[in-house]
Design a protein around this motif. Structure first.
Motif, PDB file in Angstrom:
ATOM      1  N   LEU A 105      26.777   0.258  -8.833  1.00  0.00           N
ATOM      2  CA  LEU A 105      25.961   0.385  -7.624  1.00  0.00           C
ATOM      3  C   LEU A 105      24.935  -0.736  -7.546  1.00  0.00           C
ATOM      4  O   LEU A 105      24.724  -1.328  -6.483  1.00  0.00           O
ATOM      5  N   GLU A 106      24.286  -1.052  -8.657  1.00  0.00           N
ATOM      6  CA  GLU A 106      23.285  -2.121  -8.666  1.00  0.00           C
ATOM      7  C   GLU A 106      23.918  -3.463  -8.302  1.00  0.00           C
ATOM      8  O   GLU A 106      23.344  -4.243  -7.549  1.00  0.00           O
ATOM      9  N   LYS A 107      25.095  -3.745  -8.831  1.00  0.00           N
ATOM     10  CA  LYS A 107      25.770  -5.003  -8.502  1.00  0.00           C
ATOM     11  C   LYS A 107      26.169  -5.042  -7.032  1.00  0.00           C
ATOM     12  O   LYS A 107      26.022  -6.076  -6.367  1.00  0.00           O
ATOM     13  N   THR A 108      26.665  -3.931  -6.511  1.00  0.00           N
ATOM     14  CA  THR A 108      27.073  -3.876  -5.102  1.00  0.00           C
ATOM     15  C   THR A 108      25.880  -4.118  -4.186  1.00  0.00           C
ATOM     16  O   THR A 108      25.971  -4.906  -3.238  1.00  0.00           O
ATOM     17  N   VAL A 109      24.779  -3.471  -4.467  1.00  0.00           N
ATOM     18  CA  VAL A 109      23.581  -3.653  -3.652  1.00  0.00           C
ATOM     19  C   VAL A 109      23.092  -5.094  -3.747  1.00  0.00           C
ATOM     20  O   VAL A 109      22.686  -5.703  -2.753  1.00  0.00           O
ATOM     21  N   GLY A 110      23.155  -5.670  -4.930  1.00  0.00           N
ATOM     22  CA  GLY A 110      22.770  -7.066  -5.104  1.00  0.00           C
ATOM     23  C   GLY A 110      23.612  -8.005  -4.263  1.00  0.00           C
ATOM     24  O   GLY A 110      23.092  -8.910  -3.609  1.00  0.00           O
ATOM     25  N   TYR A 156      22.650  -7.729  -0.589  1.00  0.00           N
ATOM     26  CA  TYR A 156      21.422  -8.469  -0.294  1.00  0.00           C
ATOM     27  C   TYR A 156      21.658  -9.971  -0.279  1.00  0.00           C
ATOM     28  O   TYR A 156      21.114 -10.684   0.566  1.00  0.00           O
ATOM     29  N   ILE A 157      22.445 -10.468  -1.216  1.00  0.00           N
ATOM     30  CA  ILE A 157      22.765 -11.899  -1.237  1.00  0.00           C
ATOM     31  C   ILE A 157      23.515 -12.283   0.042  1.00  0.00           C
ATOM     32  O   ILE A 157      23.215 -13.298   0.676  1.00  0.00           O
ATOM     33  N   GLY A 158      24.486 -11.468   0.437  1.00  0.00           N
ATOM     34  CA  GLY A 158      25.235 -11.728   1.663  1.00  0.00           C
ATOM     35  C   GLY A 158      24.345 -11.733   2.890  1.00  0.00           C
ATOM     36  O   GLY A 158      24.472 -12.592   3.770  1.00  0.00           O
ATOM     37  N   LEU A 159      23.423 -10.785   2.968  1.00  0.00           N
ATOM     38  CA  LEU A 159      22.502 -10.753   4.105  1.00  0.00           C
ATOM     39  C   LEU A 159      21.586 -11.971   4.110  1.00  0.00           C
ATOM     40  O   LEU A 159      21.282 -12.532   5.173  1.00  0.00           O
ATOM     41  N   GLY A 160      21.153 -12.402   2.920  1.00  0.00           N
ATOM     42  CA  GLY A 160      20.312 -13.592   2.826  1.00  0.00           C
ATOM     43  C   GLY A 160      21.045 -14.844   3.264  1.00  0.00           C
ATOM     44  O   GLY A 160      20.494 -15.676   3.992  1.00  0.00           O
TER      45      GLY A 160
END
Length: 90
Positions: free
Chosen positions: A68-73, A76-80
């Motif tokens: 889950l932590e990797k997916t959320v990361g 966020y990277i994709g949105l950035g």
């Protein structure tokens, strides 16, 4: 013709009068008695269910927490990246 004069009162006096009028209004009391308990029960139930799900599924002992932590990361990277590459249009 004579214009009536309007006396201005301090904001605290107006607030106090409005507050008392609403507290003593039976419709206000009925509204809170009818709807507030439902929202409180819904919120408490939602908190209990999400806490249970969080404890059972996303504990540190399980691999799903790390996943889950990797997916959320990555999200966020994709949105950035999307925001950085976005052009401003007028």
């Amino acid at each position: 013709m004579h214009q009536p004069t309007v006396e201005q009162s301090p904001a605290s006096t107006s607030f106090r009068q409005g507050f008392l009028a609403e507290i003593l209004n039976p419709k206000t009391a009925l509204f809170f008695l009818a709807f507030l308990p439902q929202f409180i029960l819904y919120t408490i139930l939602l908190a209990i269910v999400t806490s249970f799900i969080g404890e059972k599924i996303f504990t540190k002992a399980s691999g799903s927490s790390r996943w889950l932590e990797k997916t959320v990361g990555f999200v966020y990277i994709g949105l950035g990246v999307r925001l950085a590459l976005q052009t401003q249009s007028k």
